[in-house]
Scaffold this motif. Structure first.
Motif, mmCIF file in Angstrom:
data_model
loop_
_atom_site.group_PDB
_atom_site.id
_atom_site.type_symbol
_atom_site.label_atom_id
_atom_site.label_comp_id
_atom_site.label_asym_id
_atom_site.label_seq_id
_atom_site.Cartn_x
_atom_site.Cartn_y
_atom_site.Cartn_z
ATOM 1 N N ILE A 4 0.142 -10.619 -4.196
ATOM 2 C CA ILE A 4 -0.374 -9.313 -3.799
ATOM 3 C C ILE A 4 0.346 -8.163 -4.491
ATOM 4 C CG2 ILE A 4 -0.603 -7.742 -1.833
ATOM 5 C CD1 ILE A 4 -2.521 -10.047 -1.768
ATOM 6 N N TYR A 64 0.835 -1.202 0.000
ATOM 7 C CA TYR A 64 0.000 0.000 0.000
ATOM 8 C C TYR A 64 0.874 1.258 0.000
ATOM 9 C CZ TYR A 64 -2.756 3.774 1.959
ATOM 10 O OH TYR A 64 -3.331 4.987 2.176
ATOM 11 N N ALA A 108 0.021 -7.752 -8.272
ATOM 12 C CA ALA A 108 -1.364 -7.435 -8.598
ATOM 13 C C ALA A 108 -1.694 -5.988 -8.256
ATOM 14 C CB ALA A 108 -2.304 -8.381 -7.857
ATOM 15 N N ALA A 109 -1.097 -5.469 -7.182
ATOM 16 C CA ALA A 109 -1.444 -4.122 -6.754
ATOM 17 C C ALA A 109 -0.622 -3.060 -7.470
ATOM 18 C CB ALA A 109 -1.252 -3.990 -5.242
ATOM 19 N N THR A 121 -1.256 -14.769 -9.663
ATOM 20 C CA THR A 121 -2.394 -13.906 -9.978
ATOM 21 C C THR A 121 -3.289 -14.597 -10.997
ATOM 22 O OG1 THR A 121 -0.608 -12.291 -10.045
ATOM 23 C CG2 THR A 121 -2.828 -11.458 -10.349
ATOM 24 N N TYR A 173 1.687 0.996 -11.683
ATOM 25 C CA TYR A 173 0.970 0.098 -12.591
ATOM 26 C C TYR A 173 1.837 -0.254 -13.800
ATOM 27 C CZ TYR A 173 -2.616 1.799 -9.537
ATOM 28 O OH TYR A 173 -3.298 2.148 -8.411
ATOM 29 N N ILE A 221 -7.484 -1.618 -1.067
ATOM 30 C CA ILE A 221 -6.367 -1.243 -1.941
ATOM 31 C C ILE A 221 -6.794 -1.384 -3.395
ATOM 32 C CG2 ILE A 221 -4.089 -2.010 -2.745
ATOM 33 C CD1 ILE A 221 -3.387 -2.651 0.108
ATOM 34 N N ARG A 222 -7.571 -2.425 -3.674
ATOM 35 C CA ARG A 222 -7.932 -2.668 -5.066
ATOM 36 C C ARG A 222 -9.032 -1.749 -5.564
ATOM 37 N NH1 ARG A 222 -7.964 -8.791 -6.894
ATOM 38 N NH2 ARG A 222 -9.525 -9.034 -5.279
ATOM 39 N N HIS A 223 -9.917 -1.353 -4.678
ATOM 40 C CA HIS A 223 -11.071 -0.608 -5.167
ATOM 41 C C HIS A 223 -11.064 0.865 -4.794
ATOM 42 C CE1 HIS A 223 -12.256 -4.421 -6.621
ATOM 43 N NE2 HIS A 223 -12.342 -4.922 -5.395
ATOM 44 N N TRP A 263 -7.124 -5.410 1.592
ATOM 45 C CA TRP A 263 -6.832 -5.792 0.211
ATOM 46 C C TRP A 263 -7.957 -5.316 -0.707
ATOM 47 C CZ3 TRP A 263 -3.754 -6.252 -3.371
ATOM 48 C CH2 TRP A 263 -3.865 -7.150 -4.440
ATOM 49 N N GLU A 264 -9.166 -5.497 -0.246
ATOM 50 C CA GLU A 264 -10.325 -5.020 -0.991
ATOM 51 C C GLU A 264 -10.213 -3.511 -1.209
ATOM 52 O OE1 GLU A 264 -14.412 -5.081 0.904
ATOM 53 O OE2 GLU A 264 -14.059 -7.157 0.265
#
Ligand SMILES: Nc1ncnc2c1ncn2[C@@H]1O[C@H](COP(=O)(O)OP(=O)(O)OP(=O)(O)O)[C@@H](O)[C@H]1O
Ligand SMILES: [Mg+2]
Lengths: 351, 591
Positions: B219, B114, B222-223, B234, B144, B545-547, B542-543
């Motif tokens: 993780i 994060y 993916a992040a 992944t 990214y 961080i992704r959303h 995690w949710e």
């Protein structure tokens, strides 16, 4: 040396004990009896099975064959924590997280003794080993000699009938070792405790023991009182292992002796039993009891109160040791000398 | 004869509970998965052929290996000099630096991932600083992409490279280098010819560790990565989420496992022979340049010998050169430490932000994100669930793991190393694989979506950590202390309680720490076995961080940063307490 009475009953008995590690027999068909109150030392070269023998007795190692009897009863089924033995380990094995006092209390506590009685006992033994002021220290804050005394005190405090020592003085320096030898001897007498001790150190074995067991490759080579062992070694191995020995195998001259040489033996002479003299010096009055040969000095080593000569007689090397005294002639390498010894000092040892 | 034999059988028995959990939750389902991937009972390689026929699969596979290799290489390049400088530092400084390396290692992986979003994001630290300085006019695409994946993974893996290296380097006898120099070797030749070969075992075990763990990363790529930067884990996770085709998933899992196993087999299996092999001189050819160089240097040295006495005097006044080198070294070490600690620091600062978005540096200071955390029952509920599970896992795995370590310690070395290897599988193998088999295992007990199920899954890894750490403590434990206790009539239980346990307590505490942190940071396996009905803190993070990235997660994260520090302090206190009389007795001794 306090001599153990023959009447004393046998306290520990090994009956044909064998301990195998894989195919290696660390102890091989060993039988041995130790009398009550005896101080027995196990001596032998590295890997001869001394520690294994002690650990078998302590119950930390189970024999592959044979039986061990303590007080006449087999202890095969008795785990180490029910054997009632005091043990001093080579590295002392003092509990590093407990003070000296708590270390000493441990065996009493395990025997369910009341705290008041424990404290009394601890004080008494601390006094006995001259560590009164050290009760509250941690083991790491003690010198090697002090740790050694705590270990000894801890092994003795619960009055076990048997004391086992694994190279008890091995970690101490020479002068401390001699001091502790005296101490150990006094304690042994005072507590009248059957003691089995493992050591590398010949001096230690000779000074302390009632009897010495010499081990070789897991077997007993000889078992005897110290004087006997040194003076009348049964085998060439024992003769060479305990002190120095001149083994006279095909010396190139006939060895005179009062005895007939048994077959399968070689003659042996201790270096201090031989005198060095100038070749032409007058014969002694008892010369008929002596044998003398002529040789050449190869080397002389001066070691404090002793002088050590390496002499060659023909092709046979001799080691001679004599005490330095006033007026004695000194020989140098290359000098011709006469070596002589009493015929009665010649020993025959099995080859 | 029968009693001693029974006694000698007993120790392994202590590992039974650990193996029971391992087999039920992991071992047996693993075997089932493997059989499925082979189309048992028909037995064919069809699934594997199908996997390799698809170009996308092969691309992901190679990408996984590539990323792992690059990360390992970067870790060696940064880690080796760092470890070298740490090992040469004075003892106190070295200990402090080791603590600085261990703290990020113990910090939640989610938190660190994060943090990189905060640092590298479009409105993150780096871009804002550059914009502020006017060096750029619009944010750079720092996140990214592959670069971000490398940065994040290296930060996470670097401690695992540095720690084994330092251990090996500290044990290298520096007088060997001095000896080489006394024989005329220049400092660099002494280093390359003596020190470096001796340090290779550390490089090897560090690289192996990093590489194998990278293979299973999920993780962080993916992040921080783009859509094209997927790793095999992944990929498998996506497969599981979209269509749970057992055979296909099992096949991918075993291909991933296969790579890890091959690497371990090539580089790991003869770990025992490491020492001996490292000392062996390197193949001649690879050493020729170095040898030639040192030969030239030695030759010029001879020529210069007569001048040397005079030069010595001059050298004494050349201190500035040495000082410059010392400064350069210090700067290097400090930079590495900053890199390791940066995520934690950034997260803590971020958590006090007054802004609404993920902007760094924060526009103002407030406690609102802490308030938002504590006021939101979905956050506090998740935290509570995690604590509950964490405590259960810690208790279970500390007891079971300590028993297993104790039992294995008293078993023959051969059996011990095999059994230990099996117990460690849950932390060596990719979590996605472990997660899938745990899912299958729990399914057969009806434990999917239960706290018990999650706790059992976490215990797999937690037991492994406890076994590793307690075994290490036991290895340095003097068995004669136990014999001494037994000779004083202490039975086996008394001996353990009064002697063994107090002396290995620091190891057990350390194991408990790892067990708890492992459980408290687990996402991959948990997401598979939670059945969407239980939210643990890491799942919720995690949710998030992704959303929807709002700084509440920073508040959670900064609380998590405190966790390892508190644990370390607790361990230090117990360790220190275990020898209080030592401190007290000293004045007495002096008196
Ligand atoms: N646990 C063991 N496993 C395998 N072999 C052993 C073990 N303990 C001892 N041995 C072997 O048994 C033999 C005797 O060992 P032991 O330790 O009794 O010798 P020692 O006389 O005490 O030697 P030292 O004087 O070196 O201590 C040696 O060959 C040793 O290698
Ligand atoms: Mg020994």
């Amino acid at each position: 040396m306090h001599i153990v009475e023959f009447q004393e009953p046998v306290q520990i008995e090994f009956r044909n004990i064998t301990k195998l590690y894989g195919a290696v027999a660390a102890v091989n068909d060993l039988s041995l009896a130790v009398r009550r109150g005896e101080f027995l030392t196990i001596l032998g070269p590295s890997g001869s099975g001394k520690t294994t023998t002690l650990m078998l007795l302590a119950g930390f190692v189970a024999p592959s064959k044979g039986d061990i009897l303590i007080g006449g009863k087999s202890v095969a089924a008795v785990p180490s924590y029910r054997r009632d033995q005091g043990i001093v380990f080579q590295s002392y094995a003092l509990f590093p997280h407990l003070t000296v006092r708590r270390n000493l209390e441990f065996p009493l506590e395990m025997r369910g003794m009341k705290p008041a009685e424990r404290i009394k006992r601890v004080e008494r033994i601390l006094e006995r080993v001259h560590l009164n002021d050290f009760g509250d220290r941690m083991p790491s804050q003690l010198s090697g000699g002090q740790q050694q005394r705590v270990a000894l005190a801890r092994a003795l405090i619960a009055d076990p009938p048997i004391l086992l020592l694994d190279e008890p003085l091995g970690a101490l320096d020479r002068s401390l070792r001699e001091q502790m030898q005296v101490e150990l001897k006094v304690l042994h007498k005072e507590f009248a405790i059957t003691t089995v001790c493992v050591t590398h150190d010949q001096d230690e074995a000779l000074t302390l023991s009632d009897r010495i067991v010499v081990m070789r490759d897991g077997r007993i080579e000889q078992i005897d009182a110290p004087e006997m062992l040194y003076d009348r070694p049964a085998t060439r191995f024992v003769a060479k292992f305990l002190g120095e020995a001149n083994i006279l195998e095909n010396p190139g001259f006939e060895i005179e002796s009062d005895m007939v040489q048994p077959s399968g033996t070689v003659a042996m002479l201790r270096p201090e039993r031989i005198c060095v003299a100038p070749p032409a010096s007058p014969k002694r009055a008892d010369s008929h009891q002596r044998q003398s040969v002529i040789g050449t000095v190869a080397d002389m080593i001066y070691a404090g109160p002793l002088r050590k000569y390496h002499v060659r007689v023909g092709s046979t090397p001799f080691v001679v040791r004599e005490h330095v005294a006033a007026g004695q002639p000194v020989f140098r390498a290359g000098d011709e000398v006469r070596l002589e010894w009493l015929r009665s000092d010649v020993r025959f040892v099995s080859a | 004869m029968s009693i001693p034999q029974k006694l000698s059988l007993k120790p392994v028995g202590l590992a039974v509970p650990a193996f029971a959990i391992l087999l039920a939750v992991f071992g047996i389902p693993m075997i089932r998965l493997f059989l499925t991937s082979l189309d048992a009972p028909a037995f064919s390689l069809a699934n594997y052929e199908a996997f390799f026929r698809q170009g996308a699969n092969v691309r992901v596979l190679f990408q996984t290996i590539e990323v792992s290799l690059v990360v390992t290489a970067i870790c060696v390049i940064i880690g080796y000099p760092t470890a070298y400088l740490m090992a040469s530092a004075p003892k106190n400084l070295r200990t402090a630096l080791i603590v600085l390396v261990v703290i990020p290692y113990l910090t939640s992986l989610l938190v660190r991932t994060y943090a990189w979003i905060v640092i590298l994001g479009d409105r993150g630290m780096v871009n804002n600083v550059l914009l502020e300085l006017g060096l750029i006019s619009s944010p750079l695409p720092l996140i990214y992409n592959r670069m971000a994946v490398y940065v994040g993974m290296v930060q996470i893996m670097l401690p695992l490279m540095i720690l084994p290296l330092v251990t090996v380097m500290v044990s290298i006898d520096r007088s060997l280098v001095a000896a080489a120099r006394s024989m005329g070797a220049q400092p660099s030749a002494a280093f390359w010819r003596v020190f470096f070969p001796l340090s290779l075992p550390g490089v090897r075990s560090g690289s192996l560790l990093v590489f194998v763990l990278c293979l299973g990363f999920y993780i962080t790529p993916a992040a921080l990565g783009g859509l094209r930067d997927a790793m095999l884990s992944t990929f498998i996770a996506a497969q599981v989420e979209t269509s749970f085709n057992m055979a296909r998933t099992a096949t991918s899992a075993f291909i991933l496992l296969g790579i890890a196993a091959v690497m371990l087999a090539i580089f790991g299996l003869d770990l025992a022979g490491t020492q001996g092999r490292a000392v062996r001189p390197m193949p001649e050819s690879s050493w020729k340049p170095v040898r030639l160089l040192s030969a030239i240097k030695r030759f010029s040295n001879e020529l210069a010998a007569s001048y040397r006495a005079k030069r010595w005097n001059a050298k004494l006044y050349q201190a500035s050169n040495i000082r410059r080198r010392t400064i350069a070294r210090a700067v290097f070490v400090v930079s590495v430490m900053l890199f390791l600690l940066l995520p934690s620091v950034v997260v803590v600062i971020m958590s006090f932000s007054a802004g609404e978005f993920l902007t760094f540096p924060p526009p103002g200071i407030s406690l609102k994100w802490y308030r938002s955390f504590f006021d939101d029952p979905s956050w506090t509920g998740a935290a509570l669930t995690s604590v509950e599970i964490g405590v259960a896992v810690t208790i279970l795995s500390t007891i079971v793991g300590t028993l297993a370590a104790y039992g294995l310690n008293r078993t023959s070395p051969k059996l011990r190393s095999i059994l230990t290897l099996l117990l460690l599988a849950p932390i060596t193998l990719p979590s996605i694989v472990v997660g899938i088999s745990a899912y299958l295992g729990l399914l057969s007990f009806g434990l999917i979506g239960t706290k018990t199920g999650i706790a059992l899954t976490h215990s797999l890894g937690a037991i492994a950590y406890v076994v590793v750490i307690v075994s290490a403590t036991l290895a340095s434990f003097d068995r004669r202390l136990e014999q001494a206790a037994m000779s004083m009539r202490a039975g086996p239980l008394q001996t353990f309680k009064r002697v063994t346990l107090p002396l290995i307590r620091p190891g057990i505490m350390g194991g408990a720490l790892f067990a708890f942190l492992h459980s408290f940071d687990e996402v991959v396996k948990t997401s598979l076995v939670s059945g969407l009905s239980i939210r643990t803190l890491p799942l919720k993070m995690w949710e998030n961080i992704r959303h929807e990235i709002d700084p509440t997660i920073a508040a959670v994260a900064s609380l998590l940063v405190l966790l390892p520090v508190l644990w370390l302090a607790a361990i230090y206190v117990t360790w220190w307490r275990s020898r209080p009389s030592a401190e007290h007795a000293l004045p007495d001794a002096a008196a």
